[in-house]
Scaffold this motif. Structure first.
Motif, PDB file in Angstrom:
ATOM      1  N   GLU A  55      55.340 -37.979  33.226  1.00 35.22           N
ATOM      2  CA  GLU A  55      55.944 -38.745  32.137  1.00 35.22           C
ATOM      3  C   GLU A  55      54.891 -39.206  31.131  1.00 35.22           C
ATOM      4  O   GLU A  55      55.172 -39.332  29.933  1.00 35.22           O
ATOM      5  CB  GLU A  55      56.718 -39.932  32.694  1.00 35.22           C
ATOM      6  N   ARG A  56      53.670 -39.427  31.596  1.00 35.95           N
ATOM      7  CA  ARG A  56      52.592 -39.791  30.664  1.00 35.95           C
ATOM      8  C   ARG A  56      52.346 -38.656  29.684  1.00 35.95           C
ATOM      9  O   ARG A  56      52.089 -38.891  28.493  1.00 35.95           O
ATOM     10  CB  ARG A  56      51.320 -40.129  31.446  1.00 35.95           C
ATOM     11  N   HIS A  57      52.414 -37.418  30.160  1.00 38.81           N
ATOM     12  CA  HIS A  57      52.209 -36.280  29.265  1.00 38.81           C
ATOM     13  C   HIS A  57      53.443 -35.998  28.416  1.00 38.81           C
ATOM     14  O   HIS A  57      53.324 -35.728  27.213  1.00 38.81           O
ATOM     15  CB  HIS A  57      51.846 -35.025  30.060  1.00 38.81           C
ATOM     16  N   ALA A  58      54.621 -36.067  29.046  1.00 39.77           N
ATOM     17  CA  ALA A  58      55.850 -35.686  28.343  1.00 39.77           C
ATOM     18  C   ALA A  58      56.312 -36.748  27.360  1.00 39.77           C
ATOM     19  O   ALA A  58      56.957 -36.434  26.349  1.00 39.77           O
ATOM     20  CB  ALA A  58      56.956 -35.391  29.354  1.00 39.77           C
ATOM     21  N   GLY A  59      56.032 -38.013  27.660  1.00 43.06           N
ATOM     22  CA  GLY A  59      56.515 -39.095  26.815  1.00 43.06           C
ATOM     23  C   GLY A  59      57.997 -39.337  26.941  1.00 43.06           C
ATOM     24  O   GLY A  59      58.623 -39.943  26.055  1.00 43.06           O
ATOM     25  N   VAL A  88      48.416 -33.597  35.344  1.00 46.43           N
ATOM     26  CA  VAL A  88      49.140 -32.396  34.919  1.00 46.43           C
ATOM     27  C   VAL A  88      48.132 -31.261  34.752  1.00 46.43           C
ATOM     28  O   VAL A  88      47.181 -31.366  33.976  1.00 46.43           O
ATOM     29  CB  VAL A  88      49.897 -32.645  33.595  1.00 46.43           C
ATOM     30  N   ASN A  89      48.344 -30.170  35.508  1.00 51.22           N
ATOM     31  CA  ASN A  89      47.459 -29.008  35.398  1.00 51.22           C
ATOM     32  C   ASN A  89      47.798 -28.151  34.191  1.00 51.22           C
ATOM     33  O   ASN A  89      46.916 -27.622  33.519  1.00 51.22           O
ATOM     34  CB  ASN A  89      47.551 -28.142  36.661  1.00 51.22           C
ATOM     35  N   ARG A  90      49.111 -28.008  33.949  1.00 51.82           N
ATOM     36  CA  ARG A  90      49.545 -27.161  32.836  1.00 51.82           C
ATOM     37  C   ARG A  90      50.975 -27.515  32.475  1.00 51.82           C
ATOM     38  O   ARG A  90      51.785 -27.838  33.345  1.00 51.82           O
ATOM     39  CB  ARG A  90      49.454 -25.680  33.202  1.00 51.82           C
ATOM     40  N   ALA A  91      51.293 -27.450  31.170  1.00 53.68           N
ATOM     41  CA  ALA A  91      52.654 -27.664  30.683  1.00 53.68           C
ATOM     42  C   ALA A  91      53.199 -26.340  30.153  1.00 53.68           C
ATOM     43  O   ALA A  91      52.480 -25.583  29.494  1.00 53.68           O
ATOM     44  CB  ALA A  91      52.660 -28.718  29.582  1.00 53.68           C
ATOM     45  N   PHE A  92      54.460 -26.090  30.464  1.00 54.07           N
ATOM     46  CA  PHE A  92      55.132 -24.901  29.957  1.00 54.07           C
ATOM     47  C   PHE A  92      56.142 -25.365  28.895  1.00 54.07           C
ATOM     48  O   PHE A  92      55.855 -26.303  28.159  1.00 54.07           O
ATOM     49  CB  PHE A  92      55.751 -24.123  31.109  1.00 54.07           C
ATOM     50  N   ASN A  93      57.318 -24.764  28.799  1.00 58.83           N
ATOM     51  CA  ASN A  93      58.257 -25.181  27.761  1.00 58.83           C
ATOM     52  C   ASN A  93      58.767 -26.603  28.005  1.00 58.83           C
ATOM     53  O   ASN A  93      58.566 -27.506  27.214  1.00 58.83           O
ATOM     54  CB  ASN A  93      59.425 -24.202  27.674  1.00 58.83           C
ATOM     55  N   SER A  94      59.437 -26.795  29.138  1.00 56.13           N
ATOM     56  CA  SER A  94      59.944 -28.127  29.474  1.00 56.13           C
ATOM     57  C   SER A  94      59.527 -28.564  30.870  1.00 56.13           C
ATOM     58  O   SER A  94      59.934 -29.614  31.342  1.00 56.13           O
ATOM     59  CB  SER A  94      61.476 -28.164  29.361  1.00 56.13           C
ATOM     60  N   SER A  95      58.732 -27.740  31.547  1.00 52.10           N
ATOM     61  CA  SER A  95      58.288 -28.067  32.904  1.00 52.10           C
ATOM     62  C   SER A  95      56.772 -28.184  32.952  1.00 52.10           C
ATOM     63  O   SER A  95      56.068 -27.663  32.077  1.00 52.10           O
ATOM     64  CB  SER A  95      58.764 -27.001  33.905  1.00 52.10           C
ATOM     65  N   LYS A 132      60.401 -29.967  24.131  1.00 51.43           N
ATOM     66  CA  LYS A 132      59.367 -28.933  24.004  1.00 51.43           C
ATOM     67  C   LYS A 132      58.030 -29.625  24.221  1.00 51.43           C
ATOM     68  O   LYS A 132      57.559 -30.397  23.379  1.00 51.43           O
ATOM     69  CB  LYS A 132      59.428 -28.277  22.621  1.00 51.43           C
ATOM     70  N   LEU A 133      57.414 -29.373  25.367  1.00 50.98           N
ATOM     71  CA  LEU A 133      56.197 -30.091  25.741  1.00 50.98           C
ATOM     72  C   LEU A 133      54.986 -29.591  24.973  1.00 50.98           C
ATOM     73  O   LEU A 133      54.860 -28.396  24.683  1.00 50.98           O
ATOM     74  CB  LEU A 133      55.942 -29.932  27.241  1.00 50.98           C
ATOM     75  N   LYS A 134      54.078 -30.501  24.670  1.00 50.65           N
ATOM     76  CA  LYS A 134      52.807 -30.095  24.067  1.00 50.65           C
ATOM     77  C   LYS A 134      51.927 -29.498  25.156  1.00 50.65           C
ATOM     78  O   LYS A 134      52.030 -29.844  26.337  1.00 50.65           O
ATOM     79  CB  LYS A 134      52.127 -31.275  23.393  1.00 50.65           C
ATOM     80  N   GLN A 135      51.058 -28.597  24.738  1.00 50.37           N
ATOM     81  CA  GLN A 135      50.216 -27.902  25.699  1.00 50.37           C
ATOM     82  C   GLN A 135      49.057 -28.788  26.160  1.00 50.37           C
ATOM     83  O   GLN A 135      48.590 -29.671  25.444  1.00 50.37           O
ATOM     84  CB  GLN A 135      49.669 -26.615  25.087  1.00 50.37           C
ATOM     85  N   ILE A 136      48.602 -28.528  27.371  1.00 50.69           N
ATOM     86  CA  ILE A 136      47.429 -29.193  27.924  1.00 50.69           C
ATOM     87  C   ILE A 136      46.169 -28.477  27.420  1.00 50.69           C
ATOM     88  O   ILE A 136      46.118 -27.241  27.403  1.00 50.69           O
ATOM     89  CB  ILE A 136      47.469 -29.156  29.467  1.00 50.69           C
TER      90      ILE A 136
END
Length: 569
Positions: A55-59, A88-95, A132-136
């Motif tokens: 949630e910290r990454h996704a907001g 978070v190791n990696r973000a994809f579209n929504s996961s 749509k998640l931002k990339q790591i």
């Protein structure tokens, strides 16, 4: 903050922005009958920490989608402290893939232990609009490694259910029911447990969705009861197999949990747990929330596993579960051995069979991407815009050749991934035979190569190589062609050839512009090659350069040949 993190913060001023840490003192209310932290409670803490990181990454709110295999290496006693770190190791579209590390510490002795490592997938959820998640952006070598391998893990994760179903259908397990001691057999139905839980607000997040960790804790509870009914003792949970949440659960749901011992082996037993949900008592249709398989042991005072009674399965579905548990055990051992092994611990050649092919393909690609992600490469030479880099790591010496080629990246990928064309430009490949086209992206080849001649042996070498190719997962990712040795019963070592082995080699291709590709070739030298390498450094550099320039010419000569095929990738 731990001492190591503090040192990092002071020395480098960097901390992963998605990192979340939780520390909990284990109290009597958190423990089981042995005074050890309940795994159910630990799972709740793990899920909470990982969710906060996501949630910290996704907001926005996130829900647990899946959890990979968890191996519990150490128990935690009352009075000790549990430290959980998630990022978070990696973000994809929504996961997102979230990596979790769990350690424990004794405040009196200052000793610390690794308890487990876990990988969870979370999905970002927003009611108003699609997420749509931002990339790591990985910064450290560790982050780059996890980021690069996460794409391959996701590929394996998405195919997990289909893979397991296929392996179970084709995995022949010897039926040993008749040979087992009937006096020590326990009817499987005697271990069955059914329990219902009402989901209340404390069990759910701010969106009303049941915490995945809470469901896992309830599952661990009924599984422990089922295991206890077999062994008449207090069992210890050692493994939770990879599972997916099939659907959401909300406040007000009634969750029905069923657990039963599927099979008992010499020192371990598998318990299957199924979770279904319904809203009202009048409902006849239940929603399948989750199913999982857990492995338990009974430990003596020296923490050694004790012998267990056998299970007598119920005819029909019980016998099916019994045999599938045996197959899953073999698959699980293969998966742990191949997926979890460090590169230095892997044998050069691993037997190839249907039960491990998915995991060998994963290991093949992830080994190359991990080698690519290392940041301590040293440039050894540069000639005519071809660079040679070396890397000394553990017991391996690795090489990397790099150049820019005026060719379409997809076309280069198609040309280089066909090993049968390798002999056209690489003199080390005298002949290449396609042994098995495993699937669209994996193939096994038998390669004949001239002798190195380093030890007076003039016999040619042969290799059995698994070649795995992968298209980019996101913009900026490379095309990957990974190769490693495997063993096949149809291609055993013969006196005619000296069997050679490669543990990690292959290409990574980056799109640098229209008709411009950065081509990087990696090769991790095996111990048997090191003596030859160290005595022929100058000649080897020249040989690498000559071969790589021949590769460039091959790509240029064939850059228009596959143009009609490019749209298929």
């Amino acid at each position: 903050m731990e001492a190591s993190d503090s040192a990092m913060a002071v020395g480098k001023g960097y901390r992963n922005p998605t990192e979340v840490q939780m520390s909990q003192l284990v109290l009597p209310c958190h423990t089981n009958q042995r005074g050890e932290l309940s795994i159910g409670q630990l799972l709740k803490w793990i899920d909470t920490t990982a969710c906060l990181s996501a949630e910290r990454h996704a907001g926005c709110p996130c829900v647990t989608a899946s959890m990979d295999d968890i191996y519990f290496e150490h128990t935690i006693s009352v009075g000790q402290v549990v430290n959980i770190k998630a990022k978070v190791n990696r973000a994809f579209n929504s996961s997102m893939e979230v990596g979790i590390q769990v350690t424990s510490e004794d405040m009196c002795s200052e000793k610390q232990w690794t308890v487990c490592k876990a990988l969870a997938t979370f999905v970002a959820y927003r009611e108003i609009s699609k997420v749509k998640l931002k990339q790591i952006t990985p910064r450290t070598e560790e982050e780059k490694t996890e980021h690069s391998v996460a794409a391959e893990r996701r590929r394996m994760r998405l195919a997990h259910a289909e893979t397991i179903s296929g392996l179970l259908a084709n995995c022949a397990i010897q039926d040993d029911l008749e040979s087992r001691d009937c006096s020590r057999m326990v009817p499987a139905e005697n271990t069955h447990v059914e329990s219902v839980e009402l989901v209340l607000p404390p069990h759910a997040n701010h969106q009303g969705n049941t915490f995945g960790g809470q469901i896992m804790a309830w599952m661990e509870n009924v599984a422990t009861i089922a295991a206890s009914r077999l062994c008449h003792a207090h069992p210890t949970l050692k493994i939770i197999e990879m599972f997916h949440f099939r659907g959401p659960s909300q406040v007000g749901d009634r969750l029905v949990l069923n657990a039963i011992v599927n099979n008992a082996f010499k020192h371990s037993m598998e318990v299957g747990v199924c979770v279904e949900a319904y809203r009202q008592e009048a409902e006849t249709q239940r929603r399948h929330i989750n199913s999982a398989f857990m492995t338990f042991q009974v430990l003596d005072t020296d923490n050694q596993p004790q012998l267990l009674p056998w299970i007598r399965p119920h005819p029909g579905d019980g016998e099916r579960r019994y045999r599938e548990a045996s197959a899953r055990r073999k698959i699980r051992l293969d998966r742990k051995y191949i997926v979890s092994c460090k590169q230095a611990e892997m044998p050069l050649s691993v037997p190839w069979d249907p039960s491990n092919q998915v995991y060998l393909s994963y290991n093949n690609v992830s080994s190359l991407t991990m080698l690519m992600a290392k940041d301590n490469w040293v440039m050894s030479s540069e000639s005519n815009q071809v660079c040679l880099y070396t890397l000394e790591d553990d017991k391996f010496l690795s090489f990397r050749m790099e150049m820019l080629v005026h060719v379409d990246t997809v076309q280069a990928f198609l040309l280089l991934s066909d090993l049968q064309r390798r002999a056209e430009w690489d003199k080390h490949f005298r002949s290449v035979e396609l042994v098995q086209q495993v699937d669209e992206d994996d193939a096994i080849y038998h390669v004949i190569s001239p002798s190195l001649g380093g030890d007076g042996d003039t016999k040619p070498q042969d290799f059995v190589i698994l070649a795995s190719r992968r298209k980019p997962c996101d913009n900026g990712d490379p095309y990957v062609i990974a190769m490693r040795s495997v063993t096949l019963p149809t291609h055993r070592e013969t006196p005619k050839y000296r069997r050679g082995e490669t543990i990690c080699s292959g290409f990574c291709l980056w799109h640098e512009g229209d008709l411009l590709t950065k081509v990087s070739y990696y090769n991790q030298a095996t111990p048997g090659l090191l003596s030859y390498v160290t005595t022929n450094v100058a000649g080897l550099s020249s040989e690498f350069y000559t071969t790589f320039k021949a590769c460039e010419q091959f790509l240029l000569d064939n850059r228009s040949e596959l143009a009609p095929s490019l749209q298929t990738l």
